[in-house]
Design a protein around this motif. Structure first.
Motif, short mmCIF file in Angstrom:
data_model
loop_
_atom_site.label_atom_id
_atom_site.label_comp_id
_atom_site.label_asym_id
_atom_site.label_seq_id
_atom_site.Cartn_x
_atom_site.Cartn_y
_atom_site.Cartn_z
N TYR A 113 5.42 0.85 5.50
CA TYR A 113 6.27 -0.34 5.62
C TYR A 113 6.53 -0.97 4.25
N PHE A 114 5.55 -0.88 3.34
CA PHE A 114 5.71 -1.40 1.98
C PHE A 114 6.32 -0.36 1.04
N LEU A 115 5.97 0.89 1.21
CA LEU A 115 6.44 1.93 0.29
C LEU A 115 7.93 2.20 0.45
N TRP A 116 8.43 2.18 1.68
CA TRP A 116 9.84 2.48 1.90
C TRP A 116 10.77 1.52 1.15
N PRO A 117 10.62 0.19 1.26
CA PRO A 117 11.54 -0.67 0.50
C PRO A 117 11.41 -0.49 -1.01
N GLY A 160 1.68 -0.33 -0.76
CA GLY A 160 2.07 0.84 0.02
C GLY A 160 1.17 2.03 -0.24
N LEU A 161 0.95 2.36 -1.51
CA LEU A 161 0.10 3.51 -1.83
C LEU A 161 -1.35 3.29 -1.43
N ALA A 162 -1.86 2.08 -1.66
CA ALA A 162 -3.26 1.80 -1.30
C ALA A 162 -3.48 1.99 0.19
N LEU A 163 -2.60 1.44 1.00
CA LEU A 163 -2.78 1.57 2.45
C LEU A 163 -2.54 2.99 2.93
N MET A 164 -1.58 3.67 2.36
CA MET A 164 -1.30 5.04 2.80
C MET A 164 -2.40 6.00 2.38
N LEU A 165 -2.92 5.85 1.16
CA LEU A 165 -3.93 6.78 0.67
C LEU A 165 -5.35 6.39 1.08
N GLY A 166 -5.56 5.12 1.41
CA GLY A 166 -6.89 4.67 1.78
C GLY A 166 -7.77 4.36 0.59
N ILE A 167 -7.16 4.11 -0.57
CA ILE A 167 -7.92 3.74 -1.77
C ILE A 167 -7.43 2.38 -2.25
N GLY A 168 -8.33 1.57 -2.74
CA GLY A 168 -7.94 0.22 -3.17
C GLY A 168 -7.52 -0.65 -2.00
N THR A 169 -8.03 -0.35 -0.82
CA THR A 169 -7.57 -1.06 0.37
C THR A 169 -8.06 -2.50 0.43
#
Length: 181
Positions: free
Chosen positions: A30-34, A105-114
Motif C-alpha cells: 500500500y505504501f510502496l505502490w504510490p 513499504g520496504l520494511a513492511l514487505m520485507l519484514g525488516i525494520g518493522t
C-alpha cells in the motif's frame, strides 16, 4: 478447555501467523505502490493524460523533476488546509514523503525494520488524514485511521512469530539493537 488454554492454542495457529504476515506485506505494498507511481509515473496519480493514456516518466514524475506533493497537499481541506497547502509548495516535502513511502513499504514487505515502520506509518497516515478533513464516507473514521491502528498492532503481535519475511534473519543481524527489528 479453559479460557487461557484457548488463548494459547490460538497463538499457535500457523494459519493466523501466515495471515498476519500476508496482511503486513499487503500494507507494505500500500505504501510502496504510490512511491513507484510517483517516482516514474505509472498513471495512477501521476502521468495519466486527459485521454486516459499513460506517459511513463512524464514531467510530473519525481525522476523527471516533478513536484509530487504539491497537488495532494494543495488540495487539502479542513482546518489545517492552509498549513498543508503551504507545505505542498516546498520541495523538501517531496523527499520526506517519498523516502517515507519507500522505507515504510520496504520494511513492511520485507519484514525488516518493522518496529520503525510500525510508528512511521501511523504518523504518515495521520498526516494524510488531517490534510483532508473530514472524510467523505464517515465524519470520524476512514482507512487512514484504521491502518494507523492496524499496522502497529500487526507488527507488534507478529514480530516474534513472523511467518513470511526476513525478520528472523534480521533479528540476528541487529542483535541487541532491538529498536531496529
Amino acid at each position: 478447555m479453559t479460557t487461557s488454554d484457548t488463548a494459547v492454542a490460538a497463538t499457535r495457529s500457523r494459519a493466523g501467523w501466515v495471515l498476519l504476515s500476508i496482511t503486513r506485506i499487503a500494507l507494505g505494498f500500500y505504501f510502496l505502490w504510490p512511491f513507484l507511481d510517483k517516482l516514474i509515473g505509472l498513471g495512477y496519480s501521476v502521468c495519466r493524460q486527459e485521454d486516459n493514456s499513460i506517459e511513463v516518466m512524464c514531467d510530473r514524475a519525481w525522476l523527471s523533476g516533478g513536484h509530487v506533493t504539491e497537488g495532494y497537499l494543495g488540495s487539502a481541506t479542513g482546518p489545517l488546509a492552509d498549513f498543508y497547502a503551504d507545505l505542498g509548495t516546498q520541495r523538501w516535502t517531496d523527499w520526506v514523503f517519498m523516502i517515507g513511502l519507500l522505507g515504510i513499504g520496504l520494511a513492511l514487505m520485507l519484514g525488516i525494520g518493522t518496529k520503525i515502520a510500525a510508528w512511521a506509518a501511523p504518523a504518515m497516515l495521520l498526516m494524510m488524514y488531517t490534510s483532508h478533513l473530514w472524510p467523505t464516507t464517515n465524519p470520524f473514521l476512514d482507512d487512514h485511521i484504521i491502518m494507523a491502528l492496524a499496522i502497529p498492532a500487526i507488527v507488534l503481535v507478529e514480530l516474534e512469530h513472523q511467518s513470511i519475511g526476513l525478520g528472523r534473519w534480521w533479528r540476528r543481524v541487529v542483535g541487541d539493537r532491538r529498536w531496529l527489528i
